[in-house]
Enzyme design. Structure first.
Site, mmCIF file in Angstrom:
data_model
loop_
_atom_site.group_PDB
_atom_site.id
_atom_site.type_symbol
_atom_site.label_atom_id
_atom_site.label_comp_id
_atom_site.label_asym_id
_atom_site.label_seq_id
_atom_site.Cartn_x
_atom_site.Cartn_y
_atom_site.Cartn_z
ATOM 1 N N CYS A 135 0.823 -1.238 0.000
ATOM 2 C CA CYS A 135 0.000 0.000 0.000
ATOM 3 C C CYS A 135 0.850 1.277 0.000
ATOM 4 O O CYS A 135 1.991 1.269 0.444
ATOM 5 C CB CYS A 135 -0.963 0.097 1.187
ATOM 6 S SG CYS A 135 -2.149 -1.240 1.281
HETATM 7 N N1 GLN Z 1 -2.667 -5.320 5.283
HETATM 8 C C1 GLN Z 1 -3.520 -4.320 4.720
HETATM 9 C C2 GLN Z 1 -4.491 -4.888 3.718
HETATM 10 O O1 GLN Z 1 -4.403 -5.993 3.312
HETATM 11 C C3 GLN Z 1 -2.741 -3.165 4.148
HETATM 12 C C4 GLN Z 1 -1.935 -3.566 2.995
HETATM 13 C C5 GLN Z 1 -0.721 -2.819 2.731
HETATM 14 O O2 GLN Z 1 -0.205 -1.946 3.391
HETATM 15 N N2 GLN Z 1 -0.175 -3.302 1.700
HETATM 16 O O3 GLN Z 1 -5.364 -4.204 3.317
#
Ligand code: GLN
Length: 252
Positions: A2
């Site tokens: 993300c």
């Molecule tokens: N773990 C979170 C999700 O799956 C955020 C993902 C991230 O930071 N890549 O939405």
């Protein structure tokens, strides 16, 4: 893992804020420069929240990649706001791919995004659930670690200030799940709060604007890289970076 971004300043078109700059959030969705802990692109949806005067926070999200959504150059280009929080998602393995799992999550005047993960998911939530009544678990917007962190933060925002809420949630999550990465981003329309635990974060603040982002959105001057284990408070003309003072997360 993300990428997220928060903006405070003169009103701008929301769609333009997502796409402006040589390394905009839009570009970071397929060409991020500093992904850590797995994940290469952010193709599992996106979301944007903006504050709309007395109407409060409004949001738009889509489980499809940001580059495939005509709303970015269409309807979102026609919406203006001086307070915006946005995220592109790379779902952590095992998390559902759905619209409701795309940050920002909103409540009242708050909007929130997590760049990171809760280590040891889902077993680690047994320890975390102790801080949440079952009814709150049922109210989670999605069955993801981000939604769980948001639910913990939201609950603590009722009891205390935003900085204390973020600090205490980070401390509890790291105690229960030391391998977590917790870059949180929270806004209320006039201030942004962000943390760094395991992921990149940059800030650019001048008298008129405050921008906090996983990666600089352009090659212009003024970007400050936030070191790890920090809490950031930003608004136009004001940038505070303080130590998180948390030691539990060894061996991430
Ligand atoms: N773990 C979170 C999700 O799956 C955020 C993902 C991230 O930071 N890549 O939405």
């Amino acid at each position: 893992m993300c990428r997220h971004l928060g903006y405070l300043g003169p009103p701008r078109a929301v769609g333009e804020l997502l796409t402006a700059g040589t390394h905009s959030l839009f570009v970071q969705s397929w060409a991020p420069r500093d992904m850590r802990g797995g994940g290469t692109i952010n193709a599992d949806g996106f979301g944007v929240a903006w504050w709309d005067g007395a109407a409060g926070v409004r949001g738009y999200r889509n489980a499809a990649p940001i580059w495939s959504d005509p709303a970015v150059g269409g309807v979102l280009a026609g919406v203006r706001s001086g307070s915006v929080l946005a995220a592109v998602r790379s779902a952590t393995v095992g998390m559902p791919l759905e619209r409701a799992a795309c940050a920002p999550f909103e409540d009242g005047s708050w909007a929130f995004s997590l760049n990171g993960l809760i280590g040891g998911w889902p077993e680690s939530i047994a320890a975390l659930a102790e801080w949440l009544p079952a009814v709150e678990l049922l109210r989670m917007p999605a069955l993801t670690d981000s939604a769980l962190v948001w639910t913990l933060v939201r609950r603590r925002l009722v009891a205390g200030g935003p900085a204390d809420a973020l600090r205490s949630v980070i401390s509890d999550v790291l105690a229960a799940a030391p391998r977590s990465r917790l870059n949180l981003l929270l806004g209320d329309g006039s201030t942004l709060w962000a943390s760094t635990v395991g992921h990149s974060l940059w800030a650019r603040v001048d008298d008129a604007t405050a921008l906090v982002a996983s990666e600089p959105v352009d090659d212009g001057p003024g970007w400050i890289q936030v070191p790890d284990r920090r809490l950031v408070r930003a608004r136009p003309g004001q940038l505070e970076i303080t130590e998180l003072d948390i030691t539990e997360a060894e061996g991430r």
